[in-house]
Write a protein that holds these residues in place. Sequence first.
Motif, PDB file in Angstrom:
ATOM      1  N   PHE A  27     -26.400  -9.516 -51.983  1.00 16.08           N
ATOM      2  CA  PHE A  27     -26.120 -10.073 -50.663  1.00 16.08           C
ATOM      3  C   PHE A  27     -24.823  -9.566 -50.043  1.00 16.08           C
ATOM      4  O   PHE A  27     -24.493  -9.972 -48.928  1.00 16.08           O
ATOM      5  CB  PHE A  27     -26.062 -11.608 -50.757  1.00 16.08           C
ATOM      6  N   ARG A  28     -24.095  -8.713 -50.712  1.00 12.44           N
ATOM      7  CA  ARG A  28     -22.831  -8.236 -50.160  1.00 12.44           C
ATOM      8  C   ARG A  28     -23.091  -7.150 -49.113  1.00 12.44           C
ATOM      9  O   ARG A  28     -24.199  -6.585 -49.018  1.00 12.44           O
ATOM     10  CB  ARG A  28     -21.956  -7.681 -51.271  1.00 12.44           C
ATOM     11  N   PRO A  29     -22.078  -6.790 -48.319  1.00 16.32           N
ATOM     12  CA  PRO A  29     -22.225  -5.689 -47.361  1.00 16.32           C
ATOM     13  C   PRO A  29     -22.504  -4.372 -48.070  1.00 16.32           C
ATOM     14  O   PRO A  29     -22.153  -4.193 -49.243  1.00 16.32           O
ATOM     15  CB  PRO A  29     -20.867  -5.656 -46.647  1.00 16.32           C
ATOM     16  N   PRO A  30     -23.138  -3.423 -47.389  1.00  9.03           N
ATOM     17  CA  PRO A  30     -23.508  -2.154 -48.041  1.00  9.03           C
ATOM     18  C   PRO A  30     -22.312  -1.377 -48.590  1.00  9.03           C
ATOM     19  O   PRO A  30     -22.384  -0.809 -49.674  1.00  9.03           O
ATOM     20  CB  PRO A  30     -24.217  -1.378 -46.923  1.00  9.03           C
ATOM     21  N   VAL A  31     -21.215  -1.318 -47.840  1.00 12.40           N
ATOM     22  CA  VAL A  31     -20.027  -0.589 -48.292  1.00 12.40           C
ATOM     23  C   VAL A  31     -19.170  -1.545 -49.099  1.00 12.40           C
ATOM     24  O   VAL A  31     -18.670  -2.543 -48.572  1.00 12.40           O
ATOM     25  CB  VAL A  31     -19.238  -0.023 -47.100  1.00 12.40           C
ATOM     26  N   THR A  32     -18.992  -1.260 -50.371  1.00 17.72           N
ATOM     27  CA  THR A  32     -18.279  -2.175 -51.258  1.00 17.72           C
ATOM     28  C   THR A  32     -16.830  -1.765 -51.434  1.00 17.72           C
ATOM     29  O   THR A  32     -16.453  -0.613 -51.205  1.00 17.72           O
ATOM     30  CB  THR A  32     -18.962  -2.219 -52.634  1.00 17.72           C
ATOM     31  N   ARG A  33     -16.021  -2.720 -51.859  1.00 13.97           N
ATOM     32  CA  ARG A  33     -14.614  -2.452 -52.125  1.00 13.97           C
ATOM     33  C   ARG A  33     -14.439  -1.595 -53.372  1.00 13.97           C
ATOM     34  O   ARG A  33     -13.437  -0.905 -53.526  1.00 13.97           O
ATOM     35  CB  ARG A  33     -13.875  -3.781 -52.313  1.00 13.97           C
ATOM     36  N   ARG A  34     -15.404  -1.650 -54.283  1.00 14.00           N
ATOM     37  CA  ARG A  34     -15.264  -0.917 -55.540  1.00 14.00           C
ATOM     38  C   ARG A  34     -15.012   0.568 -55.286  1.00 14.00           C
ATOM     39  O   ARG A  34     -14.163   1.183 -55.935  1.00 14.00           O
ATOM     40  CB  ARG A  34     -16.526  -1.107 -56.384  1.00 14.00           C
ATOM     41  N   MET A  35     -15.760   1.143 -54.354  1.00 10.38           N
ATOM     42  CA  MET A  35     -15.638   2.576 -54.111  1.00 10.38           C
ATOM     43  C   MET A  35     -14.268   2.946 -53.550  1.00 10.38           C
ATOM     44  O   MET A  35     -13.675   3.947 -53.926  1.00 10.38           O
ATOM     45  CB  MET A  35     -16.753   3.032 -53.165  1.00 10.38           C
ATOM     46  N   SER A  36     -13.752   2.125 -52.633  1.00 10.43           N
ATOM     47  CA  SER A  36     -12.455   2.442 -52.031  1.00 10.43           C
ATOM     48  C   SER A  36     -11.298   2.112 -52.960  1.00 10.43           C
ATOM     49  O   SER A  36     -10.271   2.804 -52.952  1.00 10.43           O
ATOM     50  CB  SER A  36     -12.302   1.692 -50.701  1.00 10.43           C
ATOM     51  N   LEU A  37     -11.431   1.071 -53.760  1.00  8.63           N
ATOM     52  CA  LEU A  37     -10.347   0.678 -54.658  1.00  8.63           C
ATOM     53  C   LEU A  37     -10.254   1.569 -55.882  1.00  8.63           C
ATOM     54  O   LEU A  37      -9.195   1.623 -56.515  1.00  8.63           O
ATOM     55  CB  LEU A  37     -10.537  -0.777 -55.100  1.00  8.63           C
ATOM     56  N   TYR A  38     -11.313   2.244 -56.213  1.00 10.92           N
ATOM     57  CA  TYR A  38     -11.307   3.076 -57.412  1.00 10.92           C
ATOM     58  C   TYR A  38     -10.245   4.176 -57.325  1.00 10.92           C
ATOM     59  O   TYR A  38      -9.507   4.423 -58.283  1.00 10.92           O
ATOM     60  CB  TYR A  38     -12.692   3.702 -57.630  1.00 10.92           C
ATOM     61  N   SER A  39     -10.168   4.831 -56.187  1.00 12.55           N
ATOM     62  CA  SER A  39      -9.220   5.942 -56.024  1.00 12.55           C
ATOM     63  C   SER A  39      -7.923   5.527 -55.334  1.00 12.55           C
ATOM     64  O   SER A  39      -7.035   6.361 -55.148  1.00 12.55           O
ATOM     65  CB  SER A  39      -9.874   7.069 -55.220  1.00 12.55           C
ATOM     66  N   ALA A  40      -7.793   4.281 -54.967  1.00 14.22           N
ATOM     67  CA  ALA A  40      -6.581   3.829 -54.276  1.00 14.22           C
ATOM     68  C   ALA A  40      -5.445   3.624 -55.270  1.00 14.22           C
ATOM     69  O   ALA A  40      -5.662   3.274 -56.430  1.00 14.22           O
ATOM     70  CB  ALA A  40      -6.862   2.529 -53.523  1.00 14.22           C
ATOM     71  N   SER A  41      -4.237   3.840 -54.807  1.00 12.25           N
ATOM     72  CA  SER A  41      -3.063   3.577 -55.641  1.00 12.25           C
ATOM     73  C   SER A  41      -2.731   2.090 -55.580  1.00 12.25           C
ATOM     74  O   SER A  41      -3.251   1.343 -54.747  1.00 12.25           O
ATOM     75  CB  SER A  41      -1.868   4.391 -55.148  1.00 12.25           C
ATOM     76  N   ALA A  42      -1.861   1.664 -56.481  1.00 16.67           N
ATOM     77  CA  ALA A  42      -1.443   0.264 -56.472  1.00 16.67           C
ATOM     78  C   ALA A  42      -0.783  -0.102 -55.155  1.00 16.67           C
ATOM     79  O   ALA A  42      -0.978  -1.209 -54.623  1.00 16.67           O
ATOM     80  CB  ALA A  42      -0.501   0.000 -57.644  1.00 16.67           C
ATOM     81  N   HIS A  43      -0.011   0.822 -54.596  1.00 16.54           N
ATOM     82  CA  HIS A  43       0.630   0.567 -53.309  1.00 16.54           C
ATOM     83  C   HIS A  43      -0.413   0.381 -52.213  1.00 16.54           C
ATOM     84  O   HIS A  43      -0.281  -0.517 -51.356  1.00 16.54           O
ATOM     85  CB  HIS A  43       1.564   1.723 -52.958  1.00 16.54           C
ATOM     86  N   ASP A  44      -1.457   1.214 -52.207  1.00 15.93           N
ATOM     87  CA  ASP A  44      -2.510   1.083 -51.201  1.00 15.93           C
ATOM     88  C   ASP A  44      -3.199  -0.275 -51.303  1.00 15.93           C
ATOM     89  O   ASP A  44      -3.520  -0.907 -50.285  1.00 15.93           O
ATOM     90  CB  ASP A  44      -3.539   2.199 -51.372  1.00 15.93           C
ATOM     91  N   ILE A  45      -3.437  -0.738 -52.519  1.00 14.50           N
ATOM     92  CA  ILE A  45      -4.085  -2.031 -52.705  1.00 14.50           C
ATOM     93  C   ILE A  45      -3.169  -3.156 -52.235  1.00 14.50           C
ATOM     94  O   ILE A  45      -3.615  -4.152 -51.650  1.00 14.50           O
ATOM     95  CB  ILE A  45      -4.483  -2.217 -54.177  1.00 14.50           C
ATOM     96  N   MET A  46      -1.871  -3.000 -52.465  1.00 10.84           N
ATOM     97  CA  MET A  46      -0.918  -4.012 -52.010  1.00 10.84           C
ATOM     98  C   MET A  46      -0.896  -4.096 -50.482  1.00 10.84           C
ATOM     99  O   MET A  46      -0.688  -5.181 -49.921  1.00 10.84           O
ATOM    100  CB  MET A  46       0.467  -3.703 -52.547  1.00 10.84           C
ATOM    101  N   VAL A  47      -1.085  -2.985 -49.804  1.00 11.89           N
ATOM    102  CA  VAL A  47      -1.136  -3.010 -48.342  1.00 11.89           C
ATOM    103  C   VAL A  47      -2.325  -3.849 -47.871  1.00 11.89           C
ATOM    104  O   VAL A  47      -2.215  -4.637 -46.925  1.00 11.89           O
ATOM    105  CB  VAL A  47      -1.220  -1.570 -47.789  1.00 11.89           C
TER     106      VAL A  47
END
Length: 546
Positions: free
Chosen positions: A271-291
Amino acid sequence: MSLASPQRSPHFSPPPLSTTHSILSSPRANDKQLRSADYEDWENLKELFARAAERYDADDIPEALPLLRAVIRECHRFLLDHPDPSVVYADPLHHRSSRSPDAITPTEERLNRDWGMDTDPSPTPSWSSNHRRRATELPTAFHAIFGITLFLMGNLVAQDPAVVLPGEPDAPSTYWLAALDVFETGENLPSRTGGAAFDMAEDWRMAIVWGRTLVCLADEKISYNMKRAKAQAVASGQPAGEYCYLPSGSSFSMSEPQWPPSSPFHAIAQFRPPVTRRMSLYSASAHDIMVLAMDQFSRGIFHMPHPQYAASHNPSFIHTPGSGGAPAHTSGYFSAAAASHYPSPSPDGPSPPAPAPTFSRPKELFTIASEVLGVAERLPSAAQRHYWASWADSVFNQMKNEADMDAWRRPILCARGRCWLVRGSAPVEDMEPALEAGDADVLHSPEAEDAREGLAMAISFFERAKAQRPPDGDATTGTGAGGQGEGAGDDVSPLLAEALLVLANLTADENKREELYVRAQTEAGDDMPLGLDGPPGGEDDAMDVT
């Protein structure tokens, strides 16, 4: 009203607390009638969640775990019955696309409503007004409960992976990523994206925990990358302390695991949206996630109620038409059956005059800033450490206008001292090669001056904190299970010694430098020798403290 004494529905029977019931157990295993989840089940779910949150905050892990699992199983049942669970409890009038009068509206009532006629409508309340009085939930209330429960479960798994049962995921990131998917699904409900969403209050609790979930993922990414970099350094024959930090690695895979159809994670993915956070968070740095987390924190803090102001001045309160102008105090995931699961910091504070949900805005702010500071202290980049320590300090500083300073003064002073210690130590990383080479000119640079000012601020905060005697039974030293309240009630002498030591290494005047060394050793005590005896070359070892 405290969570310790929730009002129970007469039809509610607490679930068994046996730890053998996994979250993967079928939510319909004991329901022979296979009935659809209804409003009574929703009220019971809120009470169950309140009990689980109360046990979690009390650090009663043996009691909290089965309750959290029961909430997850019940939320799974709701998803199987209702792809949009808000249809069970939300006011359908909010979902109407047309604002034209209903055909069945009585003539006198329609005239009085639409044209302001002086006719006296029937004293019998209509069905819609009754329903309006019952519906006080935000459409995202279910997803807030489900996501927060997954967040809490992930925190417990991060503390002790042995708590998982056979078949349950043993990686905390699995629960945190699922919580993000649930929050995303709730944010994209038709009632949230439709035209009628403009008059709805923001679910500030969901936004706050959304940000805290991202902070947990950022912290896990730092730990994973440090561990991997150290292992690679050892494998290549280098000392473990000399490693190259790789900021983009992740402990989880980019692709979604193949969950069995009976798993709640399968329903979440469905039931989640098609574009998931998993794909974007996988390659993101800790700083990017903090933003990303800061965006959610900003939204949550803005809509967080200010108890000292009238409800009409609180952006998170709305006046529901037909409810007599009363603010929707239960517009979040809690109802009258339960209160906030964040207790007040002062154990001696006055009790609320009425059984309204207890809420502590300073407690929420302290939790957010402490968790951000915990990540800021571990970031590999000096500039990033400085940035996020400054952000956390701004939140701590905001508390002085909202908190009872008699209860919060020492925790805030300790926390702000840690922030300024990070800010003052950050420039030292770039100056360290020049200092090791004996270049004293770097001590007269603007960067060195900024560092000394920051360290002096840290020392000032720590010394003021030492002068404050912590109250007996201080309740501000932690933020519940998984919280980041350390430093509030502990001895600040080690942190003060560190600040004095780093400041001494950046001081050009020899007499002042020696004075700072003596003060640092005094604060550290005999049990923590700083190795200050000997030739000036020993300063290089002292720099390792940063």
